[in-house]
Scaffold this motif. Structure first.
Motif, mmCIF file in Angstrom:
data_model
loop_
_atom_site.group_PDB
_atom_site.id
_atom_site.type_symbol
_atom_site.label_atom_id
_atom_site.label_comp_id
_atom_site.label_asym_id
_atom_site.label_seq_id
_atom_site.Cartn_x
_atom_site.Cartn_y
_atom_site.Cartn_z
ATOM 1 N N UNK B 103 0.827 -1.206 0.000
ATOM 2 C CA UNK B 103 0.000 0.000 0.000
ATOM 3 C C UNK B 103 0.860 1.254 0.000
ATOM 4 N N UNK B 104 0.486 2.194 -0.863
ATOM 5 C CA UNK B 104 1.150 3.495 -0.949
ATOM 6 C C UNK B 104 0.089 4.575 -1.084
ATOM 7 N N UNK B 105 0.521 5.825 -0.934
ATOM 8 C CA UNK B 105 -0.374 6.931 -1.264
ATOM 9 C C UNK B 105 0.423 8.010 -1.985
ATOM 10 N N UNK B 106 -0.318 8.901 -2.628
ATOM 11 C CA UNK B 106 0.271 10.062 -3.287
ATOM 12 C C UNK B 106 0.116 11.205 -2.289
ATOM 13 N N UNK B 107 1.240 11.805 -1.881
ATOM 14 C CA UNK B 107 1.233 12.665 -0.705
ATOM 15 C C UNK B 107 0.412 13.941 -0.878
ATOM 16 N N UNK B 108 -0.525 14.178 0.046
ATOM 17 C CA UNK B 108 -1.210 15.470 0.104
ATOM 18 C C UNK B 108 -0.465 16.418 1.042
ATOM 19 N N UNK B 109 0.453 15.892 1.846
ATOM 20 C CA UNK B 109 1.203 16.658 2.839
ATOM 21 C C UNK B 109 2.287 15.733 3.401
ATOM 22 N N UNK B 110 3.264 16.290 4.121
ATOM 23 C CA UNK B 110 4.462 15.494 4.418
ATOM 24 C C UNK B 110 4.825 15.367 5.896
ATOM 25 N N UNK B 111 3.875 15.550 6.796
ATOM 26 C CA UNK B 111 4.218 15.433 8.221
ATOM 27 C C UNK B 111 4.803 14.061 8.555
ATOM 28 N N UNK B 112 4.221 13.011 8.020
ATOM 29 C CA UNK B 112 4.683 11.662 8.357
ATOM 30 C C UNK B 112 6.126 11.439 7.888
ATOM 31 N N UNK B 113 6.404 11.836 6.642
ATOM 32 C CA UNK B 113 7.724 11.551 6.081
ATOM 33 C C UNK B 113 8.802 12.379 6.784
ATOM 34 N N UNK B 114 8.499 13.641 7.081
ATOM 35 C CA UNK B 114 9.520 14.461 7.734
ATOM 36 C C UNK B 114 9.729 13.992 9.179
ATOM 37 N N UNK B 115 8.664 13.545 9.829
ATOM 38 C CA UNK B 115 8.818 13.052 11.207
ATOM 39 C C UNK B 115 9.645 11.766 11.209
ATOM 40 N N UNK B 116 9.433 10.947 10.197
ATOM 41 C CA UNK B 116 10.215 9.719 10.072
ATOM 42 C C UNK B 116 11.698 10.056 9.842
ATOM 43 N N UNK B 117 11.955 11.060 9.004
ATOM 44 C CA UNK B 117 13.347 11.463 8.753
ATOM 45 C C UNK B 117 13.994 11.944 10.056
ATOM 46 N N UNK B 118 13.268 12.803 10.750
ATOM 47 C CA UNK B 118 13.808 13.465 11.933
ATOM 48 C C UNK B 118 14.053 12.494 13.083
ATOM 49 N N UNK B 119 13.182 11.500 13.221
ATOM 50 C CA UNK B 119 13.386 10.563 14.335
ATOM 51 C C UNK B 119 14.657 9.746 14.129
ATOM 52 N N UNK B 120 15.130 9.671 12.869
ATOM 53 C CA UNK B 120 16.395 8.985 12.626
ATOM 54 C C UNK B 120 17.598 9.909 12.682
ATOM 55 N N UNK B 121 17.401 11.197 12.372
ATOM 56 C CA UNK B 121 18.559 12.087 12.227
ATOM 57 C C UNK B 121 18.789 13.025 13.416
ATOM 58 N N UNK B 122 17.738 13.320 14.175
ATOM 59 C CA UNK B 122 17.907 14.231 15.315
ATOM 60 C C UNK B 122 17.982 13.416 16.599
ATOM 61 N N UNK B 123 19.101 13.585 17.324
ATOM 62 C CA UNK B 123 19.271 12.794 18.536
ATOM 63 C C UNK B 123 19.299 13.656 19.781
#
Lengths: 570, 570
Positions: B103-123
């Motif tokens: 399952x995928x979606x075409x993004x209407x907004x990016x809160x999920x993706x940026x939060x996923x990025x940040x939880x890996x990169x910001x410590x």
């Protein structure tokens, strides 16, 4: 930019997910991060290089008279049904339904949409030549995405399309794009080759690939000092020299028990593999055909497909081979075969060949194609190999590996006829518009540049596409060292140089490593020791050369080097 | 750019598909073309304005310390399931499966993706504050896309996200974006208002909308000379002045046969509608509640929803009203009602009110809320109206219409808690990251600018975002006229001015009309008559002012005007 404010999350370890060096280094340098299989986020550092590539492509396309537009990524099925590709594109075309249950796809390419635009906007020969292009996010649902952004599912392409009233004008449009592409890859600072590529039904020289040369490239390419170059798998092979010899022996059926491969048959009969001919049975659009090449050569299926004019070509299953030859797989031969036979030109240079006897454990010797397989079609059917002469000048070409980053292609009237894109000529006659299409893999170029430019320490970017041209590394972040570094940073920024100052409170070794890793072409180290002599240390990332430069001259000299090397501020 | 080479397919007729003026003019000016419902191609002219908007937004975001990145449009369902939005987003979220049935979606907004990025990169708290943004093509499967690119399904947004360790830092990040947005809309040359917007559960002043003012705007907004401004539907209403009066009468049940509406009841009882109170029954997350406003006012459902803290709010069906009140729809009143009652503050300024009697064809008069409905909650529950004082300073605000083009919003820890995006504070404690999000509708701004700037002849663009700053119109395309025009064109181009020269072999009237239609701010007409006097005619698109300017001074003067007006070459 100050490193502390830049969000460049470099990694010390090579992530296990990355197989190729560009993918490894892009992850380690903090240029990209993976979101899903074949789907990547471009972090600020990666995006800077991407934007620099994009700008150079845009400037050269504009200079060549092409006009930029922006077409949608979500496209209605109707257009793809008109062109016939809704059915034929395969599963790389991602299809879905919207909330009103209408069929749409996520665009892998834009021929349908641009043809639809043009059939509404172009009416007369006066409206052409016309060349339109865009930078657009494409989606191809690859079965096995790999190598990071080298073969991803979501990627950015520059795709352009030309529209012309006649062949002459279309050829000129093609030529203009050929030149623009050469200018682009030159300005990008990449070592590249332009190779003839398969142009399918159109024929002639209306398809070229632009390849970034790198030992790790997926494609093998051949090129000659005379200017000829071609994708290895598609390169023309020169015909054998001299007259074809007469038959030298009678055809004799011999038992070859246990000998299956070319090597086994050759060894059993005490001949070289070059004296054995392979006969392969294919289904071309469902109909069986036979193709022959020398035992030590490889058949080029693209050549065979183009020769026959087939849409689909696949090896025939055992049942078909049994039916058409009367014998089992591995023993097919051309003598007495009642299907079309296509034989590589080189086979006609042999006095006598060994071929399959169309029955198990048996071969024929003494076969002369001209005498014994008179109905066969002689053609260039094999893949070029080291040792083959250049098909244009006869000298020996060199072989290299490359990564395809651009492809220009004459489409002819394929889409304009299918979709009714016509214009009125000077006599008021309605005629189909002649199209060309021109692609550049923008995201892929970044990876290809790294495959071409790297060492054990990291990326080596050309100045034109480096995220920053200069790295300023103060060995202390206070006192005279930091003051001098800041002044240099300010002066360089004011001179329009993209400069990254590593102001982080970290050991110098970490800063050196990061600067090398992210591929900054020029590095200036500001340290207390050098400052005693009134100098800073300048290091070239590519050559490794180190100079001591007077502080007062450093900014001017660096700005000059950047300008000369094609570096520009983003 | 020469018009003949620019691909600007203008239209004489207004296409029937376009309802609003910006949509009509964008089609007529050759800026966009429709591909499918809510899906548009940007033609070269439209794309130029889009890119100019994008550049101004980018420069101000960079200046404010935000860093640009680029996230994917295709996103895996897993992240949306983590945030809970896979289930709750509704049908605007376009979902699909890839070839491997994921399952995928075409993004209407990016809160999920940026939060996923940040939880890996910001410590660590040291990695913040951090502000990241992108320009990205979004897709929202609107049930009824309309007004061209004003409310389309595929559109370009600048979306940004801030990450902070504590409230103070987060407020500073929010404030920086508030300032950056103001700078952006000022530089774009648009007349805009910043209004307080609904900030839901977060409360306070942590949500603002940026509105381009235009009579055709979808939103009504109120603003005051003191600086206060708010979306009409969300604006705070000042409490009534003075002391609340005592009860002045007894409660009396009266028959009101045939009187259903507020107006009918008021007329029947010979009182004004302001003396009647409406009682509406809602289901708040499924539980019945009553809400009261004066008969001549409108309930603000957003205020009611926020007051209760409900996720879903809808009017109760007749069966529920009958059950909770004992009476039919239209006769509900607060006296004796056994569900929570929320009453607008204004009702407490009445000595005696008429309310429903919870039985058919009957009302109560003489109702005093303080005395007779003691359990009710008093609150600001209605929509502001002309005549209401400014809630901040008491003066009378002005009312205008606007188009929402930007929205800044404090997210708090909504996504960081749901998705585990945490950091270690100075004491080594793990804490959720505090987020903000900041959106600008880039494609929408182009349409909004046209809604704000147009006349009967076409678009009037501000210099900063006009596709070209100057139009050069030679009245002949040969001889001295064309030579002078070409020289002017070359001089302006060399001075860094975006100039369009209409070199088409067409009647002057057609050229004048096209120049007006596509909204070029400055027009220079080069004609034989003027040249006799050594002058060219300069016309301002906005003011209509016409000057004769000496040929020798024209380029310098125009370049100056463009620079002063914020016009820059693309």
């Amino acid at each position: 930019m100050r490193f502390s404010q830049a969000f460049i999350p470099t990694l010390k370890e090579t992530p296990a997910e990355a197989e190729v060096v560009s993918h490894q280094l892009m992850l380690r340098a903090g240029m990209i991060r993976k979101l899903a299989s074949g789907v990547y986020t471009w972090l600020p550092l990666g995006l800077r290089t991407l934007r620099k590539v994009e700008r150079i492509v845009r400037e050269e396309m504009d200079a060549a008279g092409a006009r930029e537009l922006l077409m949608p990524g979500v496209q209605p099925a109707e257009l793809w049904q008109e062109s016939g590709r809704w059915e034929h594109y395969g599963r790389e075309l991602l299809r879905f339904k919207d909330r009103h249950d209408h069929d749409f796809c996520l665009a892998p390419t834009h021929e349908e949409v641009i043809t639809d635009l043009i059939r509404h906007e172009v009416r007369s020969y006066r409206d052409m030549p016309l060349n339109l292009y865009q930078f657009q996010t494409k989606f191809r649902d690859e079965v096995r995405p790999r190598f990071g952004v080298m073969r991803s599912r979501e990627f950015i392409m520059k795709d352009g399309y030309s529209f012309d009233p006649d062949d002459e004008s279309s050829a000129a449009s093609y030529q203009a794009m050929h030149q623009a592409y050469s200018a682009i890859f030159k300005r990008l600072g990449l070592n590249f080759a332009v190779v003839e590529a398969d142009s399918g039904a159109i024929g002639g020289s209306f398809s070229h690939e632009f390849m970034v040369l790198a030992d790790t490239g997926e494609d093998a390419i051949a090129s000659c000092s005379c200017g000829w170059a071609a994708n290895f798998e598609k390169a023309q092979v020169a015909p054998p020299r001299g007259e074809a010899p007469q038959a030298a022996a009678e055809v004799v059926r011999v038992d070859t028990p246990g000998a299956h491969t070319v090597e086994e048959v050759a060894a059993f009969l005490k001949v070289s593999p070059a004296q054995v001919a392979k006969t392969l049975v294919y289904l071309a659009d469902g109909k069986p055909v036979a193709a022959m090449v020398r035992g030590d050569r490889q058949l080029n299926e693209i050549k065979l497909k183009n020769l026959i004019g087939a849409t689909a070509l696949e090896l025939a299953p055992a049942s078909v081979i049994q039916e058409v030859s009367g014998g089992p797989v591995g023993f097919t031969g051309p003598v007495g075969l009642n299907i079309p036979v296509y034989a590589d030109q080189e086979l006609y240079a042999a006095e006598a060949l060994v071929v399959g006897a169309n029955q198990g454990d048996a071969h024929l010797t003494g076969v002369h194609l001209g005498r014994d397989v008179a109905g066969a079609t002689k053609a260039d059917l094999r893949i070029i190999e080291p040792g083959d002469p250049c098909p244009r000048c006869g000298k020996e070409p060199t072989f290299a590996r490359g990564i395809e980053v651009g492809h220009i292609f004459r489409l002819g009237t394929k889409y304009s006829q299918a979709m009714g894109a016509e214009y009125l000529d000077a006599e008021g006659q309605s005629r189909p518009i002649i199209m060309g299409c021109y692609g550049i893999g923008v995201t892929r170029i970044v990876a290809a540049a790294i495959e071409q430019g790297h060492d054990d320490w990291g990326i080596i970017f050309p100045l034109a596409i480096a995220p920053y041209s200069v790295a300023v590394l103060p060995l202390a972040i206070d006192g005279e060292v930091m003051e001098t570094a800041t002044k240099l940073y300010d002066d360089l920024s004011a001179a329009g140089v993209d400069v990254l100052m590593d102001d982080r409170d970290l050991r110098p070794g970490v800063k050196f490593k990061d600067a090398d890793l992210i591929g900054i072409p020029l590095r200036v180290v500001v340290g207390a020791k050098g400052l005693k002599e009134g100098a800073v240390e300048l290091k070239h990332r590519l050559s490794g050369d180190v100079d001591m430069v007077p502080v007062a001259e450093a900014a001017t000299r660096l700005a000059q080097m950047v300008r000369r090397g094609g570096g520009r501020s983003l």
